[in-house]
Scaffold this motif. Sequence first.
Motif, PDB file in Angstrom:
ATOM      1  N   PHE A 191       2.397   1.964  -3.497  1.00 39.89           N
ATOM      2  CA  PHE A 191       1.487   2.276  -4.375  1.00 39.89           C
ATOM      3  C   PHE A 191       0.721   3.494  -4.106  1.00 39.89           C
ATOM      4  O   PHE A 191      -0.111   4.041  -4.657  1.00 39.89           O
ATOM      5  CB  PHE A 191       0.293   1.250  -4.873  1.00 39.89           C
ATOM      6  N   SER A 192       1.187   4.213  -3.059  1.00 39.81           N
ATOM      7  CA  SER A 192       0.584   5.466  -2.543  1.00 39.81           C
ATOM      8  C   SER A 192       0.411   6.573  -3.328  1.00 39.81           C
ATOM      9  O   SER A 192      -0.566   7.266  -3.364  1.00 39.81           O
ATOM     10  CB  SER A 192       0.866   5.876  -1.314  1.00 39.81           C
ATOM     11  N   ASP A 193       1.381   6.779  -4.132  1.00 35.27           N
ATOM     12  CA  ASP A 193       1.348   7.631  -5.448  1.00 35.27           C
ATOM     13  C   ASP A 193       1.178   7.377  -6.751  1.00 35.27           C
ATOM     14  O   ASP A 193       1.382   7.806  -7.702  1.00 35.27           O
ATOM     15  CB  ASP A 193       2.788   8.221  -5.513  1.00 35.27           C
ATOM     16  N   LYS A 194       0.442   5.933  -6.483  1.00 33.34           N
ATOM     17  CA  LYS A 194       0.264   5.278  -8.248  1.00 33.34           C
ATOM     18  C   LYS A 194      -1.105   4.460  -7.910  1.00 33.34           C
ATOM     19  O   LYS A 194      -0.960   3.483  -8.174  1.00 33.34           O
ATOM     20  CB  LYS A 194       1.092   4.092  -8.290  1.00 33.34           C
ATOM     21  N   LYS A 195      -1.976   5.430  -7.467  1.00 34.89           N
ATOM     22  CA  LYS A 195      -3.149   4.653  -7.210  1.00 34.89           C
ATOM     23  C   LYS A 195      -3.805   4.166  -8.553  1.00 34.89           C
ATOM     24  O   LYS A 195      -4.570   2.974  -8.179  1.00 34.89           O
ATOM     25  CB  LYS A 195      -4.198   5.894  -6.960  1.00 34.89           C
ATOM     26  N   GLU A 196      -3.503   4.704  -9.542  1.00 38.95           N
ATOM     27  CA  GLU A 196      -4.159   4.191 -10.716  1.00 38.95           C
ATOM     28  C   GLU A 196      -3.663   2.822 -11.271  1.00 38.95           C
ATOM     29  O   GLU A 196      -4.054   1.847 -12.091  1.00 38.95           O
ATOM     30  CB  GLU A 196      -3.943   4.860 -12.124  1.00 38.95           C
ATOM     31  N   GLN A 197      -2.473   2.274 -10.240  1.00 35.18           N
ATOM     32  CA  GLN A 197      -1.975   1.084 -10.807  1.00 35.18           C
ATOM     33  C   GLN A 197      -2.050  -0.057  -9.477  1.00 35.18           C
ATOM     34  O   GLN A 197      -1.392  -1.121  -9.682  1.00 35.18           O
ATOM     35  CB  GLN A 197      -0.306   1.179 -10.887  1.00 35.18           C
ATOM     36  N   PHE A 198      -3.045   0.132  -8.703  1.00 38.04           N
ATOM     37  CA  PHE A 198      -3.437  -0.492  -7.620  1.00 38.04           C
ATOM     38  C   PHE A 198      -4.646  -0.638  -7.417  1.00 38.04           C
ATOM     39  O   PHE A 198      -5.426   0.151  -7.112  1.00 38.04           O
ATOM     40  CB  PHE A 198      -2.717   0.233  -6.199  1.00 38.04           C
TER      41      PHE A 198
ATOM     42  N   GLU B  41      -7.143  -2.631  -4.603  1.00 37.63           N
ATOM     43  CA  GLU B  41      -7.533  -3.511  -3.311  1.00 37.63           C
ATOM     44  C   GLU B  41      -8.889  -3.823  -3.378  1.00 37.63           C
ATOM     45  O   GLU B  41      -9.663  -3.112  -3.327  1.00 37.63           O
ATOM     46  CB  GLU B  41      -6.809  -2.700  -2.077  1.00 37.63           C
TER      47      GLU B  41
ATOM     48  N   ILE C  80       0.623  -1.172   0.046  1.00 39.28           N
ATOM     49  CA  ILE C  80      -0.031   0.052   0.007  1.00 39.28           C
ATOM     50  C   ILE C  80       1.029   1.213   0.081  1.00 39.28           C
ATOM     51  O   ILE C  80       0.491   2.042  -0.633  1.00 39.28           O
ATOM     52  CB  ILE C  80      -0.895  -0.004   1.397  1.00 39.28           C
TER      53      ILE C  80
END
Length: 76
Positions: free
Chosen positions: A8-15, A17, A5
């Motif tokens: 990916f905090s600065d890559k929300k479009e790639q994560f 959950e 998490i």
Amino acid sequence: RKNVIQFFSDKKEQFLEVCWERGDAWPELCHFLDLELPIGVDFPRANSSDSRDHLPYRFKKKMKKKIKLLKTMVCG
């Protein structure tokens, strides 16, 4: 989980959950992968190839391609 998490905090479009036990299914997965919802296909709830065999070929092909792209972006 915490490290993933954070990564990916600065890559929300790639994560994405999800919680299958909570009821997440096709809508969440298809929205994330930018795929149309499969009509009349139950979400596979078991981790077996039998549960995925009924998915339309075109959908499986698109899903595999997008997952491969995500793995490449994450793993390098």
